[in-house]
Design a protein around this motif. Structure first.
Motif, short mmCIF file in Angstrom:
data_model
loop_
_atom_site.label_atom_id
_atom_site.label_comp_id
_atom_site.label_asym_id
_atom_site.label_seq_id
_atom_site.Cartn_x
_atom_site.Cartn_y
_atom_site.Cartn_z
N PRO A 176 0.81 -1.22 0.00
CA PRO A 176 0.00 0.00 0.00
C PRO A 176 0.85 1.28 0.00
CG PRO A 176 0.04 -0.97 2.18
CD PRO A 176 0.74 -1.92 1.25
N ILE A 177 2.15 1.12 0.11
CA ILE A 177 3.10 2.23 0.07
C ILE A 177 4.05 1.96 -1.08
CG2 ILE A 177 4.85 3.53 1.36
CD1 ILE A 177 3.66 2.18 3.92
N ARG A 178 4.33 2.97 -1.86
CA ARG A 178 5.23 2.80 -3.01
C ARG A 178 6.65 2.49 -2.54
NH1 ARG A 178 8.14 6.66 -5.08
NH2 ARG A 178 6.84 8.30 -4.22
N ILE A 179 7.25 1.47 -3.13
CA ILE A 179 8.65 1.12 -2.83
C ILE A 179 9.52 2.34 -3.14
CG2 ILE A 179 10.60 -0.34 -3.48
CD1 ILE A 179 8.49 -1.92 -1.99
N GLY A 180 10.38 2.70 -2.20
CA GLY A 180 11.26 3.83 -2.39
C GLY A 180 10.70 5.15 -1.89
N GLN A 181 9.41 5.17 -1.55
CA GLN A 181 8.80 6.38 -1.03
C GLN A 181 9.34 6.66 0.38
OE1 GLN A 181 4.49 6.28 -1.00
NE2 GLN A 181 4.36 7.84 0.57
N THR A 182 9.69 7.92 0.65
CA THR A 182 10.14 8.29 1.98
C THR A 182 8.92 8.42 2.89
OG1 THR A 182 12.08 9.42 1.13
CG2 THR A 182 11.38 10.02 3.36
N ILE A 183 8.98 7.74 4.02
CA ILE A 183 7.91 7.78 5.01
C ILE A 183 8.48 8.28 6.33
CG2 ILE A 183 6.54 5.94 3.94
CD1 ILE A 183 7.66 4.06 6.15
N ARG A 184 7.61 8.77 7.16
CA ARG A 184 8.00 9.18 8.52
C ARG A 184 7.56 8.05 9.43
NH1 ARG A 184 11.81 11.74 11.18
NH2 ARG A 184 11.06 12.65 13.12
N GLY A 230 10.41 -3.61 0.92
CA GLY A 230 10.10 -4.92 1.49
C GLY A 230 11.08 -5.25 2.61
N GLN A 231 12.31 -4.81 2.47
CA GLN A 231 13.32 -5.07 3.49
C GLN A 231 12.97 -4.36 4.80
OE1 GLN A 231 17.28 -3.94 2.33
NE2 GLN A 231 18.22 -5.12 3.96
N LEU A 232 12.46 -3.12 4.72
CA LEU A 232 12.03 -2.41 5.92
C LEU A 232 10.90 -3.18 6.59
CD1 LEU A 232 12.06 0.09 7.81
CD2 LEU A 232 10.33 1.07 6.28
N LEU A 233 9.95 -3.65 5.81
CA LEU A 233 8.84 -4.42 6.36
C LEU A 233 9.35 -5.67 7.05
CD1 LEU A 233 5.82 -5.01 6.75
CD2 LEU A 233 5.83 -6.04 4.45
N ALA A 255 2.94 4.80 12.98
CA ALA A 255 2.69 5.57 11.76
C ALA A 255 3.76 5.26 10.74
CB ALA A 255 2.67 7.07 12.08
N PRO A 256 3.44 5.42 9.47
CA PRO A 256 2.18 5.88 8.92
C PRO A 256 1.09 4.80 9.06
CG PRO A 256 3.65 5.27 7.13
CD PRO A 256 4.44 5.15 8.41
N PRO A 257 -0.18 5.22 9.05
CA PRO A 257 -1.28 4.27 9.24
C PRO A 257 -1.27 3.11 8.23
CG PRO A 257 -2.09 6.51 9.41
CD PRO A 257 -0.66 6.60 8.95
N SER A 258 -0.88 3.38 6.99
CA SER A 258 -0.86 2.31 5.98
C SER A 258 0.17 1.24 6.33
CB SER A 258 -0.59 2.89 4.59
OG SER A 258 0.61 3.64 4.60
#
Length: 100
Positions: free
Chosen positions: A8-16, A58-61, A75-78
């Protein structure tokens, strides 16, 4: 490293990323920060809140899931929903009888 999986989050997208870690796990994060803007803050429940800007992968997950009950993604909720759904699927697998 998404390996074709749809997230649900784009690979490579920076998230907080905001997550609550056990004290023992948080001690490791002091030694090896996830990002330059990482902040660790003690919580009243004995855990430590991590806030850091990271790229989703995927590695972060997998990394988050490897901590099991020692981490709660806030967070983020997704990402929180994705981790919760993945863990729920794992529990369902172990709830089934073993046919071996």
């Amino acid at each position: 490293l998404g390996f074709g999986k749809q997230y649900p989050i784009r690979i490579g997208q920076t998230i907080r990323l905001e997550a609550a870690f056990s004290r023992k796990t948080a001690d490791r994060l002091h030694e090896t920060p996830l990002s330059n803007d990482q902040v660790l803050k003690d919580r009243t429940d004995g855990r430590v809140t991590l806030k850091a800007s990271v790229k989703f992968s995927g590695q972060l997950l997998w990394w988050l899931l490897s901590y099991g009950a020692s981490v709660e993604v806030i967070a983020p909720p997704s990402l929180r929903r994705l981790v919760a759904e993945t863990l729920k699927e794992a529990v369902e697998q172990y709830s089934k009888g073993n046919d071996d």
